[in-house]
Design a protein around this motif. Sequence first.
Motif, PDB file in Angstrom:
ATOM      1  N   TRP A  38       0.824  -1.199   0.000  1.00 38.36           N
ATOM      2  CA  TRP A  38       0.000   0.000   0.000  1.00 38.36           C
ATOM      3  C   TRP A  38       0.863   1.257   0.000  1.00 38.36           C
ATOM      4  O   TRP A  38       1.875   1.324   0.682  1.00 38.36           O
TER       5      TRP A  38
ATOM      6  N   ALA B 143      -4.112   3.794  -0.122  1.00 42.53           N
ATOM      7  CA  ALA B 143      -4.905   3.538   1.081  1.00 42.53           C
ATOM      8  C   ALA B 143      -5.992   4.586   1.240  1.00 42.53           C
ATOM      9  O   ALA B 143      -7.132   4.271   1.634  1.00 42.53           O
TER      10      ALA B 143
ATOM     11  N   LEU C 179      -9.785  -1.909   2.485  1.00 43.74           N
ATOM     12  CA  LEU C 179      -8.455  -2.337   2.035  1.00 43.74           C
ATOM     13  C   LEU C 179      -8.498  -3.773   1.536  1.00 43.74           C
ATOM     14  O   LEU C 179      -7.925  -4.108   0.495  1.00 43.74           O
TER      15      LEU C 179
ATOM     16  N   ALA D  93      -6.160  -7.683   3.139  1.00 41.84           N
ATOM     17  CA  ALA D  93      -5.375  -6.459   2.954  1.00 41.84           C
ATOM     18  C   ALA D  93      -3.893  -6.756   2.808  1.00 41.84           C
ATOM     19  O   ALA D  93      -3.141  -5.927   2.291  1.00 41.84           O
TER      20      ALA D  93
END
Length: 485
Positions: free
Chosen positions: A9, A14, A98, A154
């Motif tokens: 990320w 994000a 996420l 995630a």
Amino acid sequence: MSTAPEILWTATEAAAATGGRAAGTDWTATGVSIDSRTVKPDDLFVALQGPNFDGHDYVAAALAAGAAGALVSRVPAGLGDGAPLVVCADTFAGLGDLGAVSRLRAPARIAAVTGSVGKTSTKEAMRQALSALGPTFATEGSLNNHWGVPLSLARLPRSAEYGVFELGMNHAGELGPLSRQVRPHVAIITTVEAVHLEHFSSVEAIADAKAEIFEGMDPHGAAVLNRDNPHYARLVAAARTQGLSRVLSFGSHEDADAHLIECSLHATCSGITASIRGERIQYCLSMPGRHHVLNSLAVLLAVSALGGDVVEASKALSRVPPMKGRGQRKRVELPQGSFTVIDESYNASPASIAATLQVLGRSDPGAGGRRIAVLGDMLELGAQSPQLHAGLAQPLAEVGVDLVFCSGPNMRHLFDRLPAAMRGAHAADSAALAPLVAKAVRAGDVIMVKGSAGSRMGRVVDALLESGSAAGQAGNEAATAAAAR
């Protein structure tokens, strides 16, 4: 040559995924964490809020420990203006976002695993099998609930060719939402047993709850079901109702798509001959016990359903590492010899205790040693709890257990049912039982410790390991030897 960890990320990604805004310095994260105590350098720390905690109180500690940034719903007091943050409306929803975005962008073929028992060990075997075929991501530990699943998603790398997710539940209605998040191409249900009966009216109701795993699958997905289980037909009907075009089965039944031809069971491994969708293969499994043998068939059947090479995957099953609390073996040295601890302390049910007792029965004690079972309460069994605990007396006797130690009020029903010669001791809880067991063991003994997570039987394992010099027992050496026979 080592390679840099993959970026999972960026601050911009994000923020876009969660509908939030980036604040402070820019950052990139190679991991995701919700626990400031175990956060790793370059993790994204997600500050979740619960009834008894608020992750925002630990953002500063997470950043000091090396976290790349933090996902928050408010800026915690005391942080500098340049703190690397993404601010969103709700961090739990943000974690789900996420996970959803990670699942959408990943090209990986996805398998999901559930079942009354054997979820984590099957997931780990699946991880090992698929890793032989390509980059594979799998759920860490037992992160299988409403926050563990989005956290695992995630963490799914873009580079993964395969993903394996464990899905758990103890109430109806919990598994469907998890399946819709994971959207598996293949779903394994290891078995349906009398577990969590406190929350269900019947085992049939448990089967229906397990069948919720099909809700996140498209019609081209494959269900992998235990043909030997009494609830097989019920699960098949549920899969068909959900519209799945492929329903595959495993077990000892000759009509199963993956069926066991023969197996050689040993204390630390098993040698297996099986037919996987008509292809006869032989392989060695490093996890001992017939229950693991049958679940390995599910693994290879799922590999086949994902389009993988079953023969290559089967070779990797001799290298599944032992897991703490799920069959890991330790040798403890004493001045006059050694004893062996089989750590099954993570969880327990009637079915899982019966299965692991078979492993204890195949473990030969040393000179002067005994087979010892140390059992803690099995929880969430409802009104049937007394008889289910007392009913363990027969399998204990059948496998040749010499001595039994029990902790908890439910295990009192078993202790009172045992012959006097088999009674070691009973205590109110594991803390009280641990020193009694440690004092009673001697060189040559093989001690299996098992109980539900709430029984905290790991205390007994710790006491046994501390009673001497513990050394890891190389179970895979025995597996390799068996494979060479």
